[in-house]
Design a protein around this motif. Sequence first.
Motif, PDB file in Angstrom:
ATOM      1  N   ILE A 284      15.257  -7.203   6.309  1.00 18.82           N
ATOM      2  CA  ILE A 284      14.653  -7.025   4.977  1.00 18.82           C
ATOM      3  C   ILE A 284      14.796  -8.297   4.151  1.00 18.82           C
ATOM      4  O   ILE A 284      13.843  -8.757   3.505  1.00 18.82           O
ATOM      5  CB  ILE A 284      15.303  -5.829   4.257  1.00 18.82           C
ATOM      6  CG1 ILE A 284      14.896  -4.517   4.946  1.00 18.82           C
ATOM      7  CG2 ILE A 284      14.901  -5.798   2.777  1.00 18.82           C
ATOM      8  CD1 ILE A 284      15.595  -3.289   4.394  1.00 18.82           C
ATOM      9  N   SER A 288      11.122 -10.401   3.691  1.00 17.61           N
ATOM     10  CA  SER A 288      10.487  -9.992   2.435  1.00 17.61           C
ATOM     11  C   SER A 288       9.625 -11.086   1.827  1.00 17.61           C
ATOM     12  O   SER A 288       8.695 -10.809   1.060  1.00 17.61           O
ATOM     13  CB  SER A 288      11.552  -9.559   1.416  1.00 17.61           C
ATOM     14  OG  SER A 288      12.153  -8.359   1.819  1.00 17.61           O
ATOM     15  N   SER A 295       4.344  -4.103   2.969  1.00 11.59           N
ATOM     16  CA  SER A 295       5.222  -3.183   2.251  1.00 11.59           C
ATOM     17  C   SER A 295       5.552  -1.964   3.100  1.00 11.59           C
ATOM     18  O   SER A 295       6.662  -1.423   3.027  1.00 11.59           O
ATOM     19  CB  SER A 295       4.554  -2.744   0.943  1.00 11.59           C
ATOM     20  OG  SER A 295       4.386  -3.842   0.069  1.00 11.59           O
ATOM     21  N   ILE A 298       8.537  -2.801   5.363  1.00 10.25           N
ATOM     22  CA  ILE A 298       9.797  -2.838   4.621  1.00 10.25           C
ATOM     23  C   ILE A 298      10.231  -1.430   4.232  1.00 10.25           C
ATOM     24  O   ILE A 298      11.401  -1.043   4.388  1.00 10.25           O
ATOM     25  CB  ILE A 298       9.655  -3.714   3.361  1.00 10.25           C
ATOM     26  CG1 ILE A 298       9.399  -5.177   3.756  1.00 10.25           C
ATOM     27  CG2 ILE A 298      10.906  -3.604   2.484  1.00 10.25           C
ATOM     28  CD1 ILE A 298      10.535  -5.841   4.485  1.00 10.25           C
ATOM     29  N   GLN A 389       8.347 -11.286  -2.904  1.00  9.25           N
ATOM     30  CA  GLN A 389       9.673 -10.953  -2.404  1.00  9.25           C
ATOM     31  C   GLN A 389      10.349  -9.915  -3.308  1.00  9.25           C
ATOM     32  O   GLN A 389      10.966  -8.965  -2.821  1.00  9.25           O
ATOM     33  CB  GLN A 389      10.543 -12.201  -2.318  1.00  9.25           C
ATOM     34  CG  GLN A 389      11.905 -11.953  -1.672  1.00  9.25           C
ATOM     35  CD  GLN A 389      12.702 -13.220  -1.518  1.00  9.25           C
ATOM     36  OE1 GLN A 389      12.549 -14.170  -2.283  1.00  9.25           O
ATOM     37  NE2 GLN A 389      13.563 -13.262  -0.504  1.00  9.25           N
ATOM     38  N   HIS A 392       8.934  -6.528  -2.624  1.00 11.20           N
ATOM     39  CA  HIS A 392       9.433  -5.960  -1.376  1.00 11.20           C
ATOM     40  C   HIS A 392      10.850  -5.420  -1.534  1.00 11.20           C
ATOM     41  O   HIS A 392      11.225  -4.438  -0.875  1.00 11.20           O
ATOM     42  CB  HIS A 392       9.376  -7.002  -0.254  1.00 11.20           C
ATOM     43  CG  HIS A 392       8.017  -7.169   0.330  1.00 11.20           C
ATOM     44  ND1 HIS A 392       7.577  -8.370   0.871  1.00 11.20           N
ATOM     45  CD2 HIS A 392       6.976  -6.313   0.459  1.00 11.20           C
ATOM     46  CE1 HIS A 392       6.337  -8.227   1.312  1.00 11.20           C
ATOM     47  NE2 HIS A 392       5.954  -6.991   1.066  1.00 11.20           N
TER      48      HIS A 392
END
Length: 455
Positions: A284, A288, A295, A298, A389, A392
């Motif tokens: 992650i 990200s 998305s 994640i 980032q 995310h």
Amino acid sequence: ADETLEPPLMEAVILSIFSLDSPWHVLAHLLSVEVLQRRQQRITASLLSHVTKHVPSTTVVQALRILLKPSRRHVLGVFLHKAIIRMLFYCDDLAALEARELLQSEWDNDTIHEDVRHVLIMLCLRSVVDNDHSGSAVDWEWKILSGLAASESLNNKTASLLLSVMTEPWVMDMLTKNEEESILFRPPEDPDIVDIRYGFQLATTTTATTSASSMSDMNDASNLFRRDRFYDWAGMLSQSLEASSSSALRRVALRAKWSLSRLYEDPSICTDTQGTLEEIENCILAESSQIDCSSSWIRDIAGLYGQGVDACVQNRLRSYDSGSGGGGGVGDHGYDVDNGESIVGRNGNCVRATPRVWSNVCRTLPVAQRASEFISRLLEEEDCGDLEQRRHFWVALQGMHENSGKSLSYLECFDEESTIECLREQEEEAKTVLAVTSGIRQRIEQKRNMMNGSS
């Protein structure tokens, strides 16, 4: 005459040779190069499948060895070649050793058609799913599959075939970035793949979801053994796909590996012994900021993270046996809305999981402490990095929130006032952004409606 009737009629006539006193002259003729070149090989494949009913398997293997010699193999079509592979694979014990030698020779032959190789791969997968216990019954199949998974030359089509057995179609769809990639990498859902995947799910799932004492059941022990082997195998696949042209395939392999962690099936697990949660955290944080990171990816792996943390907490709660003390209502029976909820303990009795018990477990359990630190880091780094980032990071928190159950709210990081204040600030900022964007969008839509009405 109806020409479509010729193949089935010919097949029926040829199969009747076994009712003759000397069928082998006819059989030798049908397996000659001249006949193989001009006759439909589907009929020859059908003929060979019936041979085993009339002659010993050792004789069948000898006949197949003749077909695979250089003087004849060049006239083998894909259909017949696949049929030969299946016959060799399912030979009985009398001819098993010689059959495996032939199969190994075919596997080592780089010139055979890819579809023929895929048939052997599917046979190996079905075998390890159905027969792999703690013995060595499927060592040869695992040797083939492990060598393939570790191969630096593993192509995307073959990798997709391997992953489709461990992965539901919706995951493949989610992790492919566009329709072109999905068509290129995802094989058709033929019945064999669906059937093996169903068997794989049964073979890697335990019934011991509430009581560790159920682990004495031999079936659960076998399934955990298979689960561990597939976990390692998926890990090998993910490493081989590091250099793949498709990051989506590598992510599918990683997800397959993580979802096979013991965290999700073994009720005795309270620690991240396989390092699954640590790997998800690192993924992650590392991905990200990548352009090709979606998305949905994640959120999905953060959901696995939340499930793993919650499973460890729940397993730890079950270790609070009745009458053991432990504080905060432990040892009480039944269900009490005000004081806690009942959880089936390892001894089969109900354990009272009061808020104090949940809090104590989450403060002392290393997995919960790790999750608390990870969430704090995501919140601290929310002010760093680029917009994508930061977005995310919030998606990751969403995935954990949706899948960690009650455990999330008892994590130590949420006892800190600074964390609560950070959440309040982000909530107020989100409300401001929502109000501004909604207001602007409504004005634009009103303008467009007025312009459309006047025209």
